[in-house]
Write a protein that holds these residues in place. Structure first.
Motif: not given
Length: 128
Positions: A54-81
């Motif tokens: 539980v601890v490591f899945f939460c930790f590593w998925q947070g790291i992966v999501l943060e990397m995806l955001v910083s690389m621009g793969i995860v983007r927001s297409n909504h003006f309110w989000l």
């Protein structure tokens, strides 16, 4: 949160945290290896893997999501989000899905058998 720290400092703290958590995990594995015989009736490995999973899945998925955001793969297409809230929403949904799986695994890892006298009977049989 306030944007006053540079991005590299956040990653530095993440790396330090990762080293610290990995060292703690390694120490727990060494502890288990030393006391495996004594703890065997209580199935500590299953409990250990459930909790640390539980601890490591939460930790590593947070790291992966943060990397995806910083690389621009995860983007927001909504003006309110904005992308930070979108990343948090993805993290929360993934945690919910993981908790369903881990709750099933924990049902077996934390069974009621040790409290029903079965474990005591097994220990007494081994001693005889």
């Amino acid at each position: 949160m306030l944007g006053i720290y540079p991005n590299w400092l956040s990653w530095t703290f993440t790396i330090i945290l990762n080293i610290s958590v990995s060292l703690a995990l390694y120490s727990l594995l060494v502890f288990y290896h030393v006391f495996a015989k004594e703890l065997a009736p209580h199935k500590p490995l299953a409990k250990f893997l459930c909790i640390k999973g539980v601890v490591f899945f939460c930790f590593w998925q947070g790291i992966v999501l943060e990397m995806l955001v910083s690389m621009g793969i995860v983007r927001s297409n909504h003006f309110w989000l904005d992308v930070e809230h979108l990343e948090e929403a993805y993290q929360n949904v993934l945690v919910i899905l993981e908790m369903v799986v881990f709750s099933i695994l924990q049902k077996y890892a934390y069974s009621a058998a040790p409290y029903s006298g079965e474990v005591d009977a097994k220990i007494l049989k081994k001693r005889e």
